[in-house]
Design an enzyme around this catalytic site. Structure first.
Site, mmCIF file in Angstrom:
data_model
loop_
_atom_site.group_PDB
_atom_site.id
_atom_site.type_symbol
_atom_site.label_atom_id
_atom_site.label_comp_id
_atom_site.label_asym_id
_atom_site.label_seq_id
_atom_site.Cartn_x
_atom_site.Cartn_y
_atom_site.Cartn_z
ATOM 1 N N GLY A 78 0.815 -1.203 0.000
ATOM 2 C CA GLY A 78 0.000 0.000 0.000
ATOM 3 C C GLY A 78 0.847 1.250 0.000
ATOM 4 O O GLY A 78 1.987 1.252 -0.480
ATOM 5 N N SER A 79 0.302 2.308 0.553
ATOM 6 C CA SER A 79 0.956 3.613 0.505
ATOM 7 C C SER A 79 2.105 3.700 1.497
ATOM 8 O O SER A 79 2.164 2.958 2.481
ATOM 9 C CB SER A 79 -0.062 4.715 0.817
ATOM 10 O OG SER A 79 -0.442 4.683 2.182
ATOM 11 N N ALA B 242 2.643 6.229 3.527
ATOM 12 C CA ALA B 242 2.138 6.765 4.797
ATOM 13 C C ALA B 242 1.594 5.653 5.682
ATOM 14 O O ALA B 242 1.919 5.570 6.877
ATOM 15 C CB ALA B 242 1.066 7.811 4.532
ATOM 16 N N THR B 243 0.781 4.777 5.113
ATOM 17 C CA THR B 243 0.230 3.672 5.911
ATOM 18 C C THR B 243 1.311 2.647 6.216
ATOM 19 O O THR B 243 1.326 2.057 7.300
ATOM 20 C CB THR B 243 -0.936 3.007 5.165
ATOM 21 O OG1 THR B 243 -1.919 4.000 4.848
ATOM 22 C CG2 THR B 243 -1.590 1.939 6.021
ATOM 23 N N GLY B 244 2.233 2.434 5.275
ATOM 24 C CA GLY B 244 3.329 1.495 5.507
ATOM 25 C C GLY B 244 4.173 1.884 6.701
ATOM 26 O O GLY B 244 4.626 1.018 7.468
ATOM 27 N N GLU C 2 5.706 -3.559 0.787
ATOM 28 C CA GLU C 2 5.807 -3.193 -0.625
ATOM 29 C C GLU C 2 4.966 -1.936 -0.796
ATOM 30 O O GLU C 2 3.729 -1.985 -0.730
ATOM 31 C CB GLU C 2 5.282 -4.323 -1.519
ATOM 32 C CG GLU C 2 5.483 -4.081 -2.992
ATOM 33 C CD GLU C 2 6.839 -4.542 -3.509
ATOM 34 O OE1 GLU C 2 7.129 -4.342 -4.699
ATOM 35 O OE2 GLU C 2 7.615 -5.111 -2.711
ATOM 36 N N CYS D 65 1.601 0.188 -8.561
ATOM 37 C CA CYS D 65 2.777 0.799 -7.941
ATOM 38 C C CYS D 65 3.952 0.872 -8.899
ATOM 39 O O CYS D 65 4.804 1.757 -8.777
ATOM 40 C CB CYS D 65 3.151 0.060 -6.667
ATOM 41 S SG CYS D 65 3.411 -1.704 -6.876
#
Length: 478
Positions: free
Chosen positions: A214-215, A217-219, A236, A270
């Site tokens: 995912g993003s 920021a969330t990662g 990833e 991505c």
């Protein structure tokens, strides 16, 4: 734009083609996740003791069930994403992944005994203990395929898996659960939970290893939470993939490949190309050819099977794309095709957009756009091209075009990314047999490709066997 409507225990879900909130899911809470995790751990004890050939047989049965019951699953995926062809490709891609891992996994582990090179009478054996429970938090752009891209090798390794798909695209969960239930041996081995970000956060607290796609920021939040739980994490994350087009490039080949790699899946991938650097001598011809080809690409407004470009799945992405384009135009960029978010019956689309006169002061060259946007910038030397390509917080993958393969390889080795396509683009989404690591903010942890895509789900244990004399403390002092 409308905002998601959140109720106490349910979440309303938007349809990407109509804009209507026409579906609802329950939010799986922490208590339920804890209970499911306990059941998974119990089932995993038996699962891990099965011979890998038996686990292969069971996963092959799962693959067969996917194919036998594909229609309902594909229909749900098509509503989730607003596209049918890629939904079919997701299903067949997952089946291919199952076959690929079932073939390669048994050959990867080497537990043969060997002798120590330094103390000959010491024998060394190795065992591999799977992490009992993997948690997967998957994104909305390829809901089915990315739910299993990490889960499949983990299952073969002997792990149980709990998957939390994105709340943006959850309709496929019900038919998927029905398919899993057709394989009794997978009860509590594959568990799918609907939910929002809180469900994902709670999942991290209940598993032994986490895989997130995912993003950035969330990662970061996932990595921090995993660190608090002291568990390993495989991330990833986003990309801002560059491509370099050298002066000797075949323009027909380059523009065809770059258009595909920039717009496939509406650019919602991505590894999409988001920065195009072209030698100044080819720049104008490149723009003309890419623009001409991009204008032939159509939207699938009326027919999910028609057109190459589907709707923007996540409505907030439309706002990001608009902001990036507006910022670029305000700073002098020129749009040659596309360039506007189109509202058709509530769904949001954008046509392939070629944009020139861009620079690195613009958001469109620095931040992840995640749409079919192709900003083109001229360069004057190889050194400048390499510098521009590396001027990014991302390092997922990249591409280069040149008729001189040795020069292309030399440049490729200087680009800060995990995978390079040479005289093509987006090959990292087609070839999975070689390990690669992400650079910078594009991820963290071991590779999901190659042998490491399997071995990362084990804790490796070394056994040292002394078949000779032992050493006394006195001898140790000599």
């Amino acid at each position: 734009m409308s905002e998601k409507m959140i109720h106490e225990k349910t979440l309303k879900i938007r349809n990407p083609k109509t804009g209507a909130y026409d579906y609802e899911i329950e939010i799986t809470n922490a208590n339920k996740i804890n209970k499911l995790a306990k059941l998974s751990r119990i089932a995993q004890e038996k699962w891990s003791k099965r011979d890998i050939t038996k686990r292969i047989s069971i996963l092959q049965s799962f693959k067969d069930a996917l194919l036998e019951n594909k229609d309902e699953l594909i229909d749900a995926l098509s509503i989730d994403t607003g596209r049918t062809t890629i939904s079919k490709q997701e299903l067949y891609g997952l089946c291919g992944s199952i076959d690929r891992w079932c073939k390669s996994a048994p050959t990867i582990l080497n537990n043969e005994e060997r002798q120590s090179k330094f103390i000959p009478h010491i024998a060394i054996q190795k065992t591999h203990d799977p992490y009992p429970l993997l948690g997967v938090i998957s994104p909305w752009n390829f809901p089915l395929l990315l739910s299993f891209i990490d889960a499949t090798p983990a299952l073969l390794a002997g792990c149980a898996v709990i998957i939390k798909p994105s709340e943006i695209t959850p309709r496929f969960i019900k038919p998927l659960i029905k398919i899993i239930e057709k394989i009794p041996d997978l009860k509590n081995i594959i568990t799918i939970i609907p939910g929002d970000g809180s469900s994902g956060a709670n999942l991290i607290n209940s598993v032994d290893i986490i895989a997130f796609t995912g993003s950035v920021a969330t990662g970061r939040k996932v990595a921090q939470s995993a660190a608090k739980s002291f568990i390993p994490v495989c991330l990833e994350l986003g990309g801002k993939d560059p491509v370099i087009v050298m002066a000797d490039s075949d323009l027909e080949r380059a523009t065809t490949s770059i258009l595909r790699a920039s717009t496939i899946a509406t650019g919602q991938a991505c590894q999409s190309l988001e920065r195009i650097y072209v030698d100044i001598s080819l720049h104008d011809d490149f723009i003309d050819q890419l623009t001409e080809k991009s204008k032939k690409i159509s939207l699938n407004i009326l027919d999910n099977d028609g057109g190459e470009i589907g709707p923007l799945i996540f409505e907030q992405q439309a706002e990001i794309i608009s902001n990036h384009l507006d910022d670029a135009v305000d700073k002098g960029a020129i749009i040659h095709s596309g360039g506007k978010i189109e509202d058709h019956m509530g769904g949001l689309w954008i046509k392939p957009t070629v944009i020139s006169n861009v620079n690195h002061d613009m958001d469109i060259m620095k931040k992840e756009t995640f749409g079919p946007i192709m900003p083109v910038m001229a360069f004057h030397s190889i050194e400048e091209a390499i510098s521009l390509a590396n001027d990014s917080n991302y390092g997922l993958s990249a591409a280069i075009f040149s008729e001189n393969e040795s020069i292309a390889l030399s440049i490729a080795k200087k680009i800060h990314c995990g995978g390079m396509s040479i005289n093509d683009a987006g090959l990292t989404s087609m070839i999975f047999e070689e390990e690669k690591n992400t650079y910078k903010n594009s991820g963290m942890g071991p590779s999901r490709n190659g042998n490491e895509g399997f071995t990362r789900f084990f804790r490796k244990k070394a056994l040292f066997i002394n078949r000779g004399d032992v050493t006394s403390i006195q001898e140790m002092q000599k």
